[in-house]
Write a protein that holds these residues in place. Structure first.
Motif, PDB file in Angstrom:
ATOM      1  N   GLU A  50       0.829  -1.207   0.000  1.00 54.49           N
ATOM      2  CA  GLU A  50       0.000   0.000   0.000  1.00 54.49           C
ATOM      3  C   GLU A  50       0.864   1.258   0.000  1.00 54.49           C
ATOM      4  N   VAL A  51       1.964   1.232   0.770  1.00 55.81           N
ATOM      5  CA  VAL A  51       2.846   2.399   0.834  1.00 55.81           C
ATOM      6  C   VAL A  51       3.479   2.662  -0.524  1.00 55.81           C
ATOM      7  N   ILE A  52       3.975   1.606  -1.168  1.00 53.29           N
ATOM      8  CA  ILE A  52       4.610   1.773  -2.474  1.00 53.29           C
ATOM      9  C   ILE A  52       3.595   2.204  -3.522  1.00 53.29           C
ATOM     10  N   TRP A  53       2.418   1.609  -3.458  1.00 50.95           N
ATOM     11  CA  TRP A  53       1.341   1.995  -4.382  1.00 50.95           C
ATOM     12  C   TRP A  53       1.009   3.477  -4.211  1.00 50.95           C
ATOM     13  N   ASP A  54       0.822   3.906  -2.955  1.00 50.94           N
ATOM     14  CA  ASP A  54       0.492   5.309  -2.692  1.00 50.94           C
ATOM     15  C   ASP A  54       1.606   6.238  -3.172  1.00 50.94           C
ATOM     16  N   ARG A  55       2.852   5.814  -2.993  1.00 49.84           N
ATOM     17  CA  ARG A  55       3.975   6.651  -3.424  1.00 49.84           C
ATOM     18  C   ARG A  55       3.999   6.787  -4.946  1.00 49.84           C
ATOM     19  N   GLN A  56       3.752   5.687  -5.651  1.00 50.59           N
ATOM     20  CA  GLN A  56       3.825   5.715  -7.106  1.00 50.59           C
ATOM     21  C   GLN A  56       2.720   6.563  -7.729  1.00 50.59           C
ATOM     22  N   PHE A  57       1.550   6.612  -7.090  1.00 44.40           N
ATOM     23  CA  PHE A  57       0.416   7.332  -7.669  1.00 44.40           C
ATOM     24  C   PHE A  57       0.138   8.659  -6.976  1.00 44.40           C
ATOM     25  N   GLY A  58       1.032   9.080  -6.088  1.00 46.69           N
ATOM     26  CA  GLY A  58       0.940  10.403  -5.493  1.00 46.69           C
ATOM     27  C   GLY A  58       0.056  10.526  -4.273  1.00 46.69           C
ATOM     28  N   PHE A  59      -0.568   9.423  -3.835  1.00 44.90           N
ATOM     29  CA  PHE A  59      -1.453   9.500  -2.674  1.00 44.90           C
ATOM     30  C   PHE A  59      -0.666   9.716  -1.382  1.00 44.90           C
ATOM     31  N   LEU A  60       0.558   9.191  -1.339  1.00 43.91           N
ATOM     32  CA  LEU A  60       1.359   9.318  -0.120  1.00 43.91           C
ATOM     33  C   LEU A  60       1.694  10.778   0.165  1.00 43.91           C
ATOM     34  N   LYS A  61       1.978  11.532  -0.871  1.00 39.09           N
ATOM     35  CA  LYS A  61       2.297  12.945  -0.696  1.00 39.09           C
ATOM     36  C   LYS A  61       1.110  13.692  -0.093  1.00 39.09           C
ATOM     37  N   GLU A  62      -0.098  13.346  -0.521  1.00 40.38           N
ATOM     38  CA  GLU A  62      -1.290  13.979   0.036  1.00 40.38           C
ATOM     39  C   GLU A  62      -1.487  13.585   1.498  1.00 40.38           C
ATOM     40  N   THR A  63      -1.155  12.342   1.815  1.00 41.40           N
ATOM     41  CA  THR A  63      -1.285  11.887   3.205  1.00 41.40           C
ATOM     42  C   THR A  63      -0.307  12.623   4.111  1.00 41.40           C
ATOM     43  N   MET A  64       0.897  12.873   3.594  1.00 41.63           N
ATOM     44  CA  MET A  64       1.943  13.506   4.390  1.00 41.63           C
ATOM     45  C   MET A  64       1.600  14.941   4.808  1.00 41.63           C
ATOM     46  N   VAL A  65       0.757  15.620   4.043  1.00 41.62           N
ATOM     47  CA  VAL A  65       0.425  17.011   4.373  1.00 41.62           C
ATOM     48  C   VAL A  65      -0.721  17.104   5.369  1.00 41.62           C
ATOM     49  N   ALA A  66      -1.247  15.954   5.797  1.00 40.21           N
ATOM     50  CA  ALA A  66      -2.310  15.969   6.806  1.00 40.21           C
ATOM     51  C   ALA A  66      -1.752  16.497   8.130  1.00 40.21           C
ATOM     52  N   PRO A  67      -2.589  17.132   8.945  1.00 39.20           N
ATOM     53  CA  PRO A  67      -2.112  17.732  10.210  1.00 39.20           C
ATOM     54  C   PRO A  67      -1.892  16.716  11.327  1.00 39.20           C
ATOM     55  N   ILE A  68      -1.224  15.633  11.004  1.00 40.49           N
ATOM     56  CA  ILE A  68      -0.862  14.620  11.999  1.00 40.49           C
ATOM     57  C   ILE A  68       0.577  14.213  11.725  1.00 40.49           C
ATOM     58  N   SER A  69       1.228  13.622  12.723  1.00 39.71           N
ATOM     59  CA  SER A  69       2.633  13.233  12.567  1.00 39.71           C
ATOM     60  C   SER A  69       2.755  11.979  11.721  1.00 39.71           C
ATOM     61  N   ARG A  70       3.944  11.775  11.184  1.00 35.89           N
ATOM     62  CA  ARG A  70       4.194  10.573  10.395  1.00 35.89           C
ATOM     63  C   ARG A  70       4.116   9.314  11.251  1.00 35.89           C
ATOM     64  N   THR A  71       4.458   9.446  12.516  1.00 30.92           N
ATOM     65  CA  THR A  71       4.336   8.307  13.427  1.00 30.92           C
ATOM     66  C   THR A  71       2.887   7.872  13.554  1.00 30.92           C
ATOM     67  N   GLU A  72       1.982   8.847  13.652  1.00 24.06           N
ATOM     68  CA  GLU A  72       0.554   8.524  13.745  1.00 24.06           C
ATOM     69  C   GLU A  72       0.057   7.891  12.454  1.00 24.06           C
ATOM     70  N   ILE A  73       0.580   8.350  11.315  1.00 24.70           N
ATOM     71  CA  ILE A  73       0.211   7.731  10.040  1.00 24.70           C
ATOM     72  C   ILE A  73       0.672   6.280  10.010  1.00 24.70           C
ATOM     73  N   MET A  74       1.902   6.051  10.458  1.00 25.18           N
ATOM     74  CA  MET A  74       2.453   4.702  10.491  1.00 25.18           C
ATOM     75  C   MET A  74       1.624   3.791  11.402  1.00 25.18           C
TER      76      MET A  74
END
Length: 242
Positions: free
Chosen positions: A69-93
């Motif tokens: 899922e992480v690689i898929w999101d990275r390849q299609f740009g979804f991960l970048k959108e997730t990263m700008v959410a107002p939560i920490s990367r640890t919480e995303i993980m």
């Protein structure tokens, strides 16, 4: 579109490969392993021994490939959108780990339900509750492991190659299909450092009453490893570049 087609083709090939592996493994278990186990155990029911191992296998395969899922999101740009959410990367993980573990748990419960149709029975609700704890820890550990590895990968085919290299030794050396007693010393040593060994042994002790290392030891080890892999995964994910 071309990248999406290649990805879908890779997933289709991967699914076909797992189907052939599962079919071959099933034939080998019932033709070769089951009679050997019955003779070695004095006629004990092999299904009672096997069911926890198969449940663990279903959780392992589903959980560890959550990293796709992480690689898929990275390849299609979804991960970048997730990263700008107002939560920490640890919480995303943590969220991705718990989400993947939940899906793996559901898969394991479905397989456990299917074993009931074959005649396997859990002794009671207390045993089932302890078994669910071990199932959840197996799911969390391998989901976290898959996400941790995926955090350092950018290519889906490379991730699948590494996962295939890891999954089969982890599964076959865990004692899911055969008892760990009377193994050659070298194989037994490798089995002792396999994280899935303690998950399978604890689950088998909880729902089948067969245990090698002790349920409390299994719980402590798989629990500690789950916490450790989640911390490592959170650290690696915090360094990921979308």
């Amino acid at each position: 579109m071309a990248q999406a087609a290649k990805t879908l083709l890779a997933l289709k090939v991967q699914t076909a490969g797992f189907s052939r592996t599962a079919s071959t493994l099933s034939d080998y278990i019932w033709v070769r392993v089951r009679p050997m186990y019955s003779r070695a155990s004095g006629g004990a029911n092999y299904l009672d021994f096997l069911a926890p191992g198969i449940v663990s296998m279903s959780i392992l395969f589903t959980a560890i490939f959550s990293g796709l899922e992480v690689i898929w999101d990275r390849q299609f740009g979804f991960l970048k959108e997730t990263m700008v959410a107002p939560i920490s990367r640890t919480e995303i993980m943590i969220g991705k780990t718990l989400g993947g573990a939940t899906i793996a748990m559901i898969q394991g419960l479905i397989v456990l339900g299917l074993t009931y149709l074959l005649g396997f029975r859990v002794p009671g609700l207390a045993s089932l509750a302890v078994g669910l704890v071990f199932m959840s820890l197996i799911a969390i550990f391998f989901t976290g492991l898959g996400l941790a590895i995926a955090s350092k990968m950018k290519d889906m085919q490379g991730f699948q190659l590494i996962m295939n290299f890891l999954i089969m030794p982890i599964f076959f050396l865990s004692g899911a299909l055969f008892p760990l007693e009377n193994l050659p010393p070298a194989i037994y040593f490798i089995s002792r450092i396999d994280p899935l060994t303690y998950g399978v042994d604890g689950l088998r002790g909880a729902i089948a009453g067969m245990n090698v290392f002790g349920i409390y030891n299994d719980l402590a080890i798989i629990g500690l490893l789950s916490a450790l892999v989640c911390m490592v995964g959170a650290f690696l994910f915090s360094k990921i570049e979308a």
